[in-house]
Design an enzyme around this catalytic site. Sequence first.
Site, PDB file in Angstrom:
ATOM      1  N   HIS A  38       0.908  -1.023   0.038  1.00 44.48           N
ATOM      2  CA  HIS A  38       0.063  -0.245  -0.051  1.00 44.48           C
ATOM      3  C   HIS A  38       0.898   0.889  -0.166  1.00 44.48           C
ATOM      4  O   HIS A  38       2.493   1.236   0.441  1.00 44.48           O
ATOM      5  CB  HIS A  38      -0.901   0.114   1.019  1.00 44.48           C
ATOM      6  CG  HIS A  38      -2.206  -1.446   1.464  1.00 44.48           C
ATOM      7  ND1 HIS A  38      -2.698  -0.892   1.877  1.00 44.48           N
ATOM      8  CD2 HIS A  38      -2.136  -2.004   0.076  1.00 44.48           C
ATOM      9  CE1 HIS A  38      -3.850  -2.146   2.177  1.00 44.48           C
ATOM     10  NE2 HIS A  38      -3.264  -2.669   0.627  1.00 44.48           N
ATOM     11  N   GLU A  81       0.531   4.007   1.980  1.00 48.60           N
ATOM     12  CA  GLU A  81       1.345   4.975   3.265  1.00 48.60           C
ATOM     13  C   GLU A  81       2.197   3.471   3.468  1.00 48.60           C
ATOM     14  O   GLU A  81       3.290   4.507   3.994  1.00 48.60           O
ATOM     15  CB  GLU A  81      -0.382   4.021   4.383  1.00 48.60           C
ATOM     16  CG  GLU A  81      -1.564   4.748   3.961  1.00 48.60           C
ATOM     17  CD  GLU A  81      -2.624   4.112   2.500  1.00 48.60           C
ATOM     18  OE1 GLU A  81      -3.874   3.881   2.886  1.00 48.60           O
ATOM     19  OE2 GLU A  81      -2.416   3.163   1.789  1.00 48.60           O
ATOM     20  N   CYS A 121      -5.956   1.115   5.763  1.00 52.39           N
ATOM     21  CA  CYS A 121      -7.223  -0.010   5.970  1.00 52.39           C
ATOM     22  C   CYS A 121      -6.409  -0.712   7.678  1.00 52.39           C
ATOM     23  O   CYS A 121      -5.742   0.461   7.855  1.00 52.39           O
ATOM     24  CB  CYS A 121      -6.645  -1.057   4.982  1.00 52.39           C
ATOM     25  SG  CYS A 121      -4.472  -1.797   5.309  1.00 52.39           S
ATOM     26  N   CYS A 155      -2.736  -0.583   7.862  1.00 54.27           N
ATOM     27  CA  CYS A 155      -1.447   0.650   7.638  1.00 54.27           C
ATOM     28  C   CYS A 155      -2.341   1.659   8.319  1.00 54.27           C
ATOM     29  O   CYS A 155      -1.568   2.268   9.201  1.00 54.27           O
ATOM     30  CB  CYS A 155      -2.547   1.466   6.076  1.00 54.27           C
ATOM     31  SG  CYS A 155      -2.080   1.108   4.798  1.00 54.27           S
TER      32      CYS A 155
END
Length: 166
Positions: A84, A86, A120, A123
Amino acid sequence: MSDIKNARPSWDTYFLNIARVVSQRSTCIRRHYGAVIVNDHVIVSTGYNGACRGETNCSDAGRCVREELKIPKGERYELCVAVHAEQNAIINGDPVKMKGSTIYIAGFNRDGTTASGEPCLLCRRMIKNARIERIVYLNKSGKEITLKVPDLMEPSVGHLMEAEKV
């Protein structure tokens, strides 16, 4: 003569716009996400979603297993080769400079419409551990949303145990 001062975006809008540009580096076929970590109006790190360094990505391979299997957003991450945005921004950032910072997240669907940039659960945990204090992201309708990281609640252990019974 027009008043240029009124045309300046807020700091949050400015850094979200940079996250939009970062998202263009994404190697994901389904969605492009960009993240920018900022402390005291200085960029600490950036990241976009894509395969691990040196690995074949979906864009180059021309296929996405989750897309082929019609797996909804947020499910079956183990089938995805991407990290991801992040996570990549946190991995590439200096931990000392991330303390007390803000992370900006922008996401876009394949058709160019805005995708929710809400992090999410995994994250969110990484953001907490990086000691980032604020999250600013674009929701599905393109509205800026701000969250204070200390206010984020983890699911209770009881809630998780109930979910396993289903």
